[in-house]
Structure formats: C-alpha cells, structure tokens
Design a protein around this motif. Sequence first.
Motif, short mmCIF file in Angstrom:
data_model
loop_
_atom_site.label_atom_id
_atom_site.label_comp_id
_atom_site.label_asym_id
_atom_site.label_seq_id
_atom_site.Cartn_x
_atom_site.Cartn_y
_atom_site.Cartn_z
N ARG A 22 -1.47 -8.85 -20.78
CA ARG A 22 -2.44 -8.63 -21.86
C ARG A 22 -2.87 -7.16 -21.94
NH1 ARG A 22 -4.91 -12.18 -25.04
NH2 ARG A 22 -4.44 -13.93 -23.69
N ASP A 26 -2.18 -4.93 -25.19
CA ASP A 26 -3.29 -4.26 -25.90
C ASP A 26 -3.02 -2.77 -26.05
OD1 ASP A 26 -4.59 -6.69 -26.14
OD2 ASP A 26 -6.06 -6.28 -24.54
N TYR A 32 0.40 -10.38 -26.52
CA TYR A 32 0.74 -10.46 -25.09
C TYR A 32 2.00 -11.28 -24.84
CZ TYR A 32 -1.09 -15.20 -24.53
OH TYR A 32 -1.29 -16.56 -24.62
#
Length: 74
Positions: A22, A26, A32
Amino acid sequence: MSEDLVHNRIAVLRADRKVSRRQLADALGVHYQTVGYLERGEYSPSLVLALRIARFFDVPVESVFSLEDFPPLS
C-alpha cells in the motif's frame, strides 16, 4: 508468452526497505493490488511506471526489472 515475461525484484526491495504494498502504491499513484500483480509477474509495467518504481527505490531500472530470471542474491 513466457518470452514476454518481465521478472522483477519489487518484493525483495520492498522487504529490504520495509515498505508495504500500500505504501509503494500510494507513492506511485497506483492501486495497491497493482503492486501485487507486478510482483507476481501477472502484469508488466509501462515504461513510465517501471522508471517510477526504480526512482522510488533509488536504483537503476535494470536492478528492478529484467527479461531474464534474476540470479539468487545469496
């Protein structure tokens, strides 16, 4: 189709840097699950995404991606 397979060391680099899927997603601006697809070889990244991944880890793109299987690190 195996000749089109892109091998990568994303999971190794993530583990070494203690970065979650994740967190990497990001930073790259992707979902993800895309990171998981990349790691499993189910998806080949665009050139732009491959370069962004290499830049994130501060390594040459050839250290992350290869058309041949990577030799073991140990």
